[in-house]
Design a protein around this motif. Sequence first.
Motif, PDB file in Angstrom:
ATOM      1  N   VAL A 215       2.041  10.903  15.229  1.00  0.00           N
ATOM      2  CA  VAL A 215       2.099   9.473  14.872  1.00  0.00           C
ATOM      3  C   VAL A 215       2.593   9.327  13.444  1.00  0.00           C
ATOM      4  O   VAL A 215       3.536   8.595  13.167  1.00  0.00           O
ATOM      5  N   GLY A 216       1.945  10.027  12.530  1.00  0.00           N
ATOM      6  CA  GLY A 216       2.371   9.996  11.135  1.00  0.00           C
ATOM      7  C   GLY A 216       3.547  10.922  10.914  1.00  0.00           C
ATOM      8  O   GLY A 216       3.629  12.008  11.497  1.00  0.00           O
TER       9      GLY A 216
ATOM     10  N   LYS B 109       6.263   3.426   9.201  1.00  0.00           N
ATOM     11  CA  LYS B 109       7.145   4.571   8.972  1.00  0.00           C
ATOM     12  C   LYS B 109       6.390   5.904   8.987  1.00  0.00           C
ATOM     13  O   LYS B 109       7.020   6.964   8.870  1.00  0.00           O
ATOM     14  N   GLY B 110       5.064   5.814   9.104  1.00  0.00           N
ATOM     15  CA  GLY B 110       4.285   7.032   9.260  1.00  0.00           C
ATOM     16  C   GLY B 110       3.840   7.694   7.975  1.00  0.00           C
ATOM     17  O   GLY B 110       3.421   8.857   7.993  1.00  0.00           O
ATOM     18  N   TYR B 111       3.890   6.978   6.850  1.00  0.00           N
ATOM     19  CA  TYR B 111       3.396   7.527   5.585  1.00  0.00           C
ATOM     20  C   TYR B 111       1.890   7.249   5.521  1.00  0.00           C
ATOM     21  O   TYR B 111       1.465   6.146   5.156  1.00  0.00           O
ATOM     22  N   HIS B 112       1.085   8.235   5.870  1.00  0.00           N
ATOM     23  CA  HIS B 112      -0.347   8.026   6.067  1.00  0.00           C
ATOM     24  C   HIS B 112      -1.173   8.972   5.199  1.00  0.00           C
ATOM     25  O   HIS B 112      -0.850  10.167   5.094  1.00  0.00           O
ATOM     26  N   THR B 113      -2.233   8.441   4.603  1.00  0.00           N
ATOM     27  CA  THR B 113      -3.157   9.283   3.853  1.00  0.00           C
ATOM     28  C   THR B 113      -3.993  10.136   4.819  1.00  0.00           C
ATOM     29  O   THR B 113      -4.034   9.884   6.024  1.00  0.00           O
ATOM     30  N   THR B 114      -4.671  11.126   4.254  1.00  0.00           N
ATOM     31  CA  THR B 114      -5.365  12.135   5.056  1.00  0.00           C
ATOM     32  C   THR B 114      -6.358  11.540   6.047  1.00  0.00           C
ATOM     33  O   THR B 114      -6.495  12.026   7.181  1.00  0.00           O
TER      34      THR B 114
END
Length: 503
Positions: A337-338, A325-330
């Motif tokens: 993409v995120g 779902k694109g929930y990405h840390t730094t």
Amino acid sequence: MNEQLAIAGLESKKTSEKVKIAVAHGDGIGPEIMDATLKILEAAGARIDPEPIRLGEQVYLAGNTSGIAPETWKTIQDTKVILKGPITTPQGKGYKSLNVTLRKTLGLFANVRPVRALSPYVHTHFPEMDVVVVRENEEDLYAGIEHQQTQDVVQCLKLITRPGCEKIVRYAFEYARLHGRKKVTCMLKDNIMKLTDGLFHRVFDEIALEYPQIKSETQIIDIGAARLAARPQDYDVIVTSNLYGDIVSDIVAEIAGSVGMAGSANIGSRVAMFEAIHGSAPDIAGQNLANPSGLLNASLMMLRHIGQSNIADTIEHAWLTILEKGYHTTDIYQKGVGSKKITTTEFTERVIAHLGQRPEKLKATKMASGTGAMQIPSYVRKERKKELVGVDVFIDWNGSNPQTIGDELSRIAAFQLQLKMITNRGVKVYPKGSEETYCTDHWRCRFVASNAQIDGTIVYEPVAYENVVALLSKLHNQGFDVIKTENLYEFDGQRGFSMGQGE
């Protein structure tokens, strides 16, 4: 008699009771990612009872040179399972690595690092890679036995044992068998280190014969690592010794997209330790930026180890879902993409909110479940006839002409021993060395029986140990600075020592 080993990814024991886990929060970002991981495990219903233990930087700085509080050992012995955050070893004060201490003290002989691509959500050039590195964890150069022998030369001992080789190679094939893997690749450097890496190679070939359903191959570590970096999709399970495994496992983690995403298991016959493979990252500590994925993946391996594979699967599905779902840390976020750059806290909340959901594209780890325990046979020592046939005498001598020291030592033909050759940094310099060879102050002087055949085919003859002692005494009395010796042995008539380069 066989040792039964419970391994990461294998449901070895099933219980409805809570399992006590020794938890080390670690240093730097360790407390943040450990808190996140434990919250996710609790929300998913993991049946664990965490017991905090003290180890790491603050224990070092409090004056404990091992980095481990005394009461921690008792907790580890009681729980038998450790979940550990990244540790900082203070620099410049001679402290030994805590990870190495734990692995060797607790007999954690196998380091297992599964690494796979999570493309396109984590950037990689190799979207099909799925590699498991099985690294020997207790010996090799990591024995940490070093000496300064002369003003100009220091030494580190590389220790490889047959029991260590047998355990780790067997583990790799058993892991492949139980997890449906098709190939095991052994990486080593026995074209140079013919005795140490040569032993690892022989044991690999012996054990591979017992697993005809699994393809086996060996590769020299330098070209093997290069090929792995270029075509990781060609590899399945890799087994290797400690130093090579340390390097190779970081290579595969990096080319998969991020060292920060991978977890590892350290497996012994009684204790197991699970950890992320990244460091403590003090530069981002306390900023709510850290990615807990590596430690979370390690905790999934832990859950499978203690028989809670269903809970591990639930958490893994939720984690993969938020990646999709694109929930990405730094550290892994890419524009386009995120969908959202998230904090450590938000990562935790998102995974918990998606428990019970399954990813649409990413596949969960293929782990065997409930298929039985891994069998590692106990080591059986085979007796071989051992004969002393000479001695390598290492001498600290500050001259530069090998002919000078060679002629002096050749005149000491006493106690049924004679000088056979001299090497400097492994290269033969006497007799008939090359003028171009650079020599330091560290000379290996090989003495063998005076009746040994030296010209043509070398035939060594047994010597008495008393004669070796007498030779050393005479060398000392004549002013030679003997810094160490290595006895030369044959085993069942086979040479148990290396020849000099150019011999």
